[in-house]
Design an enzyme around this catalytic site. Structure first.
Site, PDB file in Angstrom:
ATOM      1  N   ASP A 131       0.821  -1.201   0.000  1.00  0.00           N
ATOM      2  CA  ASP A 131       0.000   0.000   0.000  1.00  0.00           C
ATOM      3  C   ASP A 131       0.862   1.262   0.000  1.00  0.00           C
ATOM      4  OD1 ASP A 131      -1.953   1.883   0.213  1.00  0.00           O
ATOM      5  OD2 ASP A 131      -2.897   1.067   1.996  1.00  0.00           O
ATOM      6  N   ASP A 351      -1.899   5.823  -6.413  1.00  0.00           N
ATOM      7  CA  ASP A 351      -2.233   5.016  -5.243  1.00  0.00           C
ATOM      8  C   ASP A 351      -2.411   3.558  -5.633  1.00  0.00           C
ATOM      9  OD1 ASP A 351      -2.932   4.366  -2.614  1.00  0.00           O
ATOM     10  OD2 ASP A 351      -5.059   4.698  -3.007  1.00  0.00           O
TER      11      ASP A 351
END
Length: 475
Positions: A131, A351
């Site tokens: 992440d 992202d």
């Protein structure tokens, strides 16, 4: 884990924000597995088939939670920005010196790609979500004082801290706990000087996690076939959890831009650079996504690799980029410059934990209008696929009917994703335009589907982002 031997010449020490980054003569690779990969099914998912539409709804639900978190976090960041006078990034890539207000725990567990991760001495193996929007690396954990630990995930692995000789808790009375880790939800309670520094994360979907901070040793595989250890890596030992955010995962690998993220720690050892490459998220081929720390020799970089500046330390812990516009076909769309202003109320981030691409309303409307013009001959469908607003019957569809979409950066770099990254298979016989609108003012997000079939290289020393079309195979 798949390895590839790619030697790198030992060059010099880099210095970035007071931290030395050393170049190494090797790389390390982590295999990346998508949330719906068959390889993950064998270990963490129930043996049930889901349809493409159900799969897509799952991604959209997670994206929705993720977007709320990003907006909340950056709202807090804007408030901190208004109270402080920041120092802009300089030409050498140094991050702003001001300490921003950060709330990152809420977006753990929403990412879509997993890596195998070995923690402790001797090492214990886990599957963590990779992440780029998370600061902290953490896993399900049992510390010796937790005899009444509540189980969070019945199918998840648990790190047994008492079995690791390298597990060292962070004392709650330390400056690190009381000051530095406050942005990672450290708690003020400290019954004794040696009590471990604790955290309490609260999530937008009603989930919550409690645990303690510790320093640990991480074992990694190198591209020369050997292994090495990274010492004193900050981890979170999550002892109690409730909610559904982390289904299928043992924890999170924090790759955000932060002093305590794993990417920052590993980059200090491997030349200040990390990269990843994502194959088509619908691919059923025996190919691997990968996450790499360390860089190829400049002579071996792909011809035509493009570079643009990374904006570090402004939308912390996210990786922001300077976009000046989007074109469809030969036409540059009319989008207000403020939408892309990372120092104002807009900006754009990459992202890995968001699947689709979210555009602020002033960008979303012209992009959707321009793309819909090429699809008028296909029957529009009213289907329940979350926030996707334009879906159509894909019978007879060919990608050649859709004009090329390009993201334009300030330094003349252009990202031209494949059509399948923005005209997406949502169900059998159904395709949708893969953009979701987000509130304005607000930040736009380039998600992992838009990033697929490209190599992305994050240079934390020069504040550069390199990208290049790739099959993303290790062979």
């Amino acid at each position: 884990m798949m390895l590839k031997s790619t030697p790198i010449t030992l060059l010099f020490l880099f210095f970035f924000s007071g931290h030395a980054f050393s170049s190494a003569s090797f790389q390390m690779h982590f295999e990346l597995l998508h949330r719906h990969s068959p390889k993950l099914d064998q270990n963490t998912w129930p043996k049930t088939k889901i349809t493409q539409q159900e799969r897509f709804k799952d991604l959209l639900q997670r994206d929705g939670i993720r977007q709320k978190v990003i907006l909340h976090k950056l709202t807090l960041r804007r408030k901190a920005w208004d109270r402080e006078t920041p120092t802009p990034s300089n030409a050498s890539g140094s991050a702003v010196s001001v300490e921003m207000e950060i709330h990152s725990g809420a977006d753990y567990g929403i990412g879509e790609y997993f890596v195998e991760f070995k923690v402790g001495t001797p090492s214990q193996k886990f599957m963590l979500i990779a992440d780029t929007g998370s600061d902290l690396t953490w896993m399900n954990c049992k510390y010796r004082r937790s005899d009444t630990m509540r189980r969070r995930l019945h199918h998840g692995r648990v790190f047994h801290a008492e079995r690791s000789s390298s597990f060292k808790t962070v004392p709650c009375l330390s400056e690190m706990c009381k000051v530095e880790l406050m942005n990672l939800f450290s708690l003020a309670r400290c019954p004794t000087p040696l009590t471990p520094c604790a955290y309490d994360f609260r999530y937008f979907d009603g989930s919550a996690a409690l645990g303690i901070f510790a320093n640990e040793t991480i074992t990694v595989g190198l591209t020369n076939g050997r292994k090495t250890r990274l010492h004193d890596v900050l981890i979170g030992c999550s002892e109690s959890f409730r909610g559904q955010s982390f289904q299928g995962a043992d924890g999170v690998l924090g790759l955000g831009f932060s002093k305590y993220s794993f990417s920052f720690k590993a980059a200090k050892t491997f030349g200040g650079i990390f990269s990843y490459c994502l194959v088509d998220h619908l691919s059923h081929k025996n190919v691997s996504n990968y996450l790499t720390f360390g860089s190829n020799d400049p002579k071996n970089k792909p011809n035509g690799m493009q570079f643009t500046k990374l904006v570090l330390g402004v939308l912390t812990p996210f990786y922001a980029v300077n976009i000046i516009g989007i074109s469809v076909g030969a036409k540059m769309l009319e989008i207000p410059a403020a939408v892309w202003d990372v120092n104002g109320v807009g900006g754009t981030i990459l992202d890995s934990g968001t699947s689709l691409t979210f555009l602020a309303v002033p960008a979303y409307i012209p992009v959707m209008s321009a793309l819909k013009e090429s699809l008028v001959k296909f029957k529009k469908l009213e289907v329940d696929i979350g926030p996707l607003k334009y879906c159509f019957n894909s019978t007879g569809f060919e990608e050649s009917v859709v004009p090329k979409l390009r993201f334009h950066f300030t330094d003349e770099a252009k990202l031209e994703p494949p059509v399948k990254s923005y005209v997406i298979d949502a169900a059998d016989g159904v395709k949708c335009l893969g953009f979701v609108s987000t509130a304005w003012p607000g930040v736009s997000v380039i998600g992992n589907i838009m990033q697929q079939n490209h190599l992305w290289e994050f240079d934390l020393v020069q504040s550069n982002l390199g990208f290049y079309p790739s099959t993303c195979t290790l062979n």
